[in-house]
Design an enzyme around this catalytic site. Structure first.
Site, PDB file in Angstrom:
ATOM      1  N   GLY A  89     -70.534  12.455  -7.781  1.00 34.61           N
ATOM      2  CA  GLY A  89     -71.480  11.393  -7.472  1.00 34.61           C
ATOM      3  C   GLY A  89     -72.883  11.956  -7.564  1.00 34.61           C
ATOM      4  O   GLY A  89     -73.609  11.786  -8.535  1.00 34.61           O
ATOM      5  N   ARG A  90     -73.242  12.722  -6.512  1.00 38.74           N
ATOM      6  CA  ARG A  90     -74.581  13.310  -6.408  1.00 38.74           C
ATOM      7  C   ARG A  90     -75.014  14.035  -7.683  1.00 38.74           C
ATOM      8  O   ARG A  90     -76.155  13.902  -8.118  1.00 38.74           O
ATOM      9  CB  ARG A  90     -74.569  14.306  -5.246  1.00 38.74           C
ATOM     10  CG  ARG A  90     -75.918  14.897  -4.902  1.00 38.74           C
ATOM     11  CD  ARG A  90     -75.761  16.094  -3.955  1.00 38.74           C
ATOM     12  NE  ARG A  90     -74.884  15.834  -2.845  1.00 38.74           N
ATOM     13  CZ  ARG A  90     -75.281  15.354  -1.665  1.00 38.74           C
ATOM     14  NH1 ARG A  90     -76.536  15.094  -1.449  1.00 38.74           N
ATOM     15  NH2 ARG A  90     -74.401  15.147  -0.702  1.00 38.74           N
TER      16      ARG A  90
ATOM     17  N   CYS B  52     -89.477   2.562  14.730  1.00 36.19           N
ATOM     18  CA  CYS B  52     -89.709   2.947  16.123  1.00 36.19           C
ATOM     19  C   CYS B  52     -88.624   3.910  16.582  1.00 36.19           C
ATOM     20  O   CYS B  52     -87.782   3.571  17.417  1.00 36.19           O
ATOM     21  CB  CYS B  52     -89.769   1.704  16.997  1.00 36.19           C
ATOM     22  SG  CYS B  52     -91.080   0.619  16.448  1.00 36.19           S
ATOM     23  N   GLU B  53     -88.610   5.107  16.005  1.00 40.18           N
ATOM     24  CA  GLU B  53     -87.676   6.177  16.331  1.00 40.18           C
ATOM     25  C   GLU B  53     -88.407   7.486  16.118  1.00 40.18           C
ATOM     26  O   GLU B  53     -89.015   7.684  15.052  1.00 40.18           O
ATOM     27  CB  GLU B  53     -86.476   6.171  15.358  1.00 40.18           C
ATOM     28  CG  GLU B  53     -85.537   5.008  15.484  1.00 40.18           C
ATOM     29  CD  GLU B  53     -84.655   5.069  16.715  1.00 40.18           C
ATOM     30  OE1 GLU B  53     -84.373   6.196  17.190  1.00 40.18           O
ATOM     31  OE2 GLU B  53     -84.274   4.005  17.202  1.00 40.18           O
TER      32      GLU B  53
ATOM     33  N   ARG C 259     -81.402  10.474   4.709  1.00 40.46           N
ATOM     34  CA  ARG C 259     -80.918  11.858   4.639  1.00 40.46           C
ATOM     35  C   ARG C 259     -81.733  12.866   5.462  1.00 40.46           C
ATOM     36  O   ARG C 259     -81.135  13.714   6.135  1.00 40.46           O
ATOM     37  CB  ARG C 259     -80.820  12.316   3.171  1.00 40.46           C
ATOM     38  CG  ARG C 259     -79.638  11.653   2.426  1.00 40.46           C
ATOM     39  CD  ARG C 259     -79.554  12.032   0.956  1.00 40.46           C
ATOM     40  NE  ARG C 259     -80.040  13.358   0.664  1.00 40.46           N
ATOM     41  CZ  ARG C 259     -79.383  14.492   0.909  1.00 40.46           C
ATOM     42  NH1 ARG C 259     -78.179  14.458   1.409  1.00 40.46           N
ATOM     43  NH2 ARG C 259     -79.928  15.649   0.642  1.00 40.46           N
TER      44      ARG C 259
ATOM     45  N   GLY D 240     -68.320  16.499  -5.218  1.00 43.75           N
ATOM     46  CA  GLY D 240     -68.963  17.425  -4.299  1.00 43.75           C
ATOM     47  C   GLY D 240     -69.892  18.437  -4.935  1.00 43.75           C
ATOM     48  O   GLY D 240     -70.496  19.256  -4.231  1.00 43.75           O
TER      49      GLY D 240
ATOM     50  N   TYR E 149     -79.235  14.441   8.133  1.00 46.55           N
ATOM     51  CA  TYR E 149     -78.732  15.784   7.820  1.00 46.55           C
ATOM     52  C   TYR E 149     -79.825  16.849   7.869  1.00 46.55           C
ATOM     53  O   TYR E 149     -79.593  17.963   7.408  1.00 46.55           O
ATOM     54  CB  TYR E 149     -78.190  15.847   6.386  1.00 46.55           C
ATOM     55  CG  TYR E 149     -77.189  14.830   5.956  1.00 46.55           C
ATOM     56  CD1 TYR E 149     -75.940  14.736   6.575  1.00 46.55           C
ATOM     57  CD2 TYR E 149     -77.452  13.989   4.879  1.00 46.55           C
ATOM     58  CE1 TYR E 149     -74.998  13.825   6.120  1.00 46.55           C
ATOM     59  CE2 TYR E 149     -76.505  13.081   4.414  1.00 46.55           C
ATOM     60  CZ  TYR E 149     -75.290  13.000   5.037  1.00 46.55           C
ATOM     61  OH  TYR E 149     -74.359  12.115   4.581  1.00 46.55           O
TER      62      TYR E 149
END
Ligand SMILES: *Cc1c(COP(=O)(O)O)cnc(C)c1O
Length: 427
Positions: free
Chosen positions: A264-265, A349-350, A301, A228, A305
């Site tokens: 991780g990140r 297409c969003e 992302r 984290g 987010y």
């Protein structure tokens, strides 16, 4: 990373393409190891951040162990050469098939998250020659200041076993000869820059270890403080590793147990670039759009987010800012118009398909090459094939060299396993 190298990669491999810088990963790993040097510890790289085999191999070479959350990740880490003993298996919804594969691989630690999972694993582990090593992922009920989707350590969330239920579960594990309780741990969220919740969570784990020992449970060989650790995305702060280390080291000292950490990140996030080519510029009803050949299916992302990623112009288009389309008309725009803020949007297409909103990107005309920064974690791994868009290629850069570590998908890859004429069976 040099702009010349990024342009060369885009020219030879095509776009969109993810590019990872091995030196950044080495530097992050070294910084974390140095910060934790004062206490016994092991770094278990959290594979879901970036599961590419070549990235896994690089981290294994640095001495990392692995933290996995699925049977697919188990297959990947074994393919990358990790040993079973080097693997921690976490996750709230492990299936019977996944747990069976983990036992067969001799996974070093399975972190249990519920009574039901304990019962399943106990059944699978019975009859095996040696007991399976398990831990309990505790929900320490600490609050983190991050996006709600990346909080995991508060009461009432799906993750972990509530503190007050841990002693009873620990006693049940201790009474089961097919299992041995070797660890208790937490993972409180992601992209955390403040060491305080780690300090609070570590204090709770410390009390818990004391309580378990008071109950006669003396099999613990580690405490797991999870991952984290946040990074800076160009705006906002990342975690200072020395402050993280100061927050969790007392847990190791007080318990006499080595720490497991699962970043991780932190290890891979700032090693990654997404190279994308500008297709068109467009003005529409007051909106100014730069339309790129990468979109939300390549990098989710921003859409998921509202995450901020810095974007730089690697190669400005020769024609940048000269001709722009406005409601079907082609207009000549003044140089100032090309430095006015734009939304960088993808081809999906969003309407929620964007890489960045309201950015000044002078030079981002049709044909320009852009780099989206800080995408080494949760970038490619979260990409998908919506709109039947093949997933991007991945490239690893090491010093002056680069190599394609995952080929760009093809239309055949998109249709693999499908049947245009279904092979019907009688029900
Ligand atoms: C996702 C995850 C991590 C890594 O999180 P980062 O924010 O990338 O460091 C570590 N441990 C567990 C159990 C996870 O699910």
């Amino acid at each position: 990373m040099g702009q010349g190298l990024l342009s060369r990669i885009a020219a030879t491999v095509g776009t969109p393409v993810y590019v990872y810088d091995a030196d950044v990963i080495r530097r992050q790993y070294a910084a974390l190891s140095a910060a934790l040097a004062g206490v016994p510890h092991r770094v278990h790289y959290s594979v879901k951040a970036n599961a590419s085999l070549a990235v896994l191999r690089l981290l294994r070479g640095l001495g990392a162990a692995a933290d996995i959350v699925s049977g697919g990740e188990l297959a990947r880490v074994l393919a990358a050469g990790f040993r079973g003993a080097d693997i921690v298996f976490s996750g709230v919804g492990k299936t019977e098939r996944e747990l069976t594969a983990a036992l067969a691989a001799g996974v070093g630690l399975v972190n249990l998250e519920s009574d039901g999972e304990f019962e399943l694993l106990r059944r699978l582990a019975r009859g095996r020659p040696s007991p399976a090593a398990v831990g309990i992922r505790v929900n320490p009920d600490v609050t983190t200041e991050t996006h709600p989707y990346t909080q995991t350590g508060r009461a009432g969330m799906k993750f972990g076993v509530p503190m007050d239920q841990v002693p009873a579960l620990a006693r049940r594990i201790a009474a089961e000869r097919a299992l041995v309780l070797v660890s208790v741990g937490m993972h409180i969220g992601s992209q955390i820059a403040d060491p305080t919740p780690y300090r609070e969570g570590a204090a709770r784990l410390q009390e818990l270890v004391a309580a378990l020992r008071g109950d006669g449970i003396n099999t613990l060989t580690s405490v797991d403080v999870g991952g984290g650790l946040g990074i800076s995305y160009g705006c906002g702060e990342g975690m200072e590793v020395t402050r993280f280390a100061s927050a969790v080291a007392p847990l190791a000292r007080a318990t006499g147990l080595p720490l497991l950490v699962e970043p991780g990140r932190f290890l891979v996030g700032n090693a990654g670039y997404l190279l994308t080519r500008v297709l068109y510029r467009k003005h529409s009803g007051g909106g100014r759009f730069v339309i790129t050949d990468a979109g939300m299916n390549d990098l989710l992302r921003p859409s998921l987010y509202q995450a901020y990623h810095e974007i730089t112009v690697v190669d400005a288009a020769e024609e940048a800012g000269r001709a722009e389309e406005a409601g079907g008309r082609t207009v000549a725009s003044a140089p100032s118009a090309s430095s006015a803020p734009v939304d960088v949007v993808g081809p999906n297409c969003e309407s929620g398909d964007f890489l960045a909103l309201d950015r000044a990107l002078p030079g981002a005309g049709p044909g320009a090459l852009l780099a989206v920064l800080g995408v080494g974690a949760y970038g490619f791994g979260m990409s998908f094939q919506y709109n039947s868009r093949p997933r991007a290629a991945e490239v690893l850069v090491d010093g002056g060299r680069y190599a394609v570590i995952r080929e760009r998908e093809t239309a055949d890859d998109l249709m693999r396993g499908e049947r245009v004429d279904p092979d019907w069976r009688d029900a």
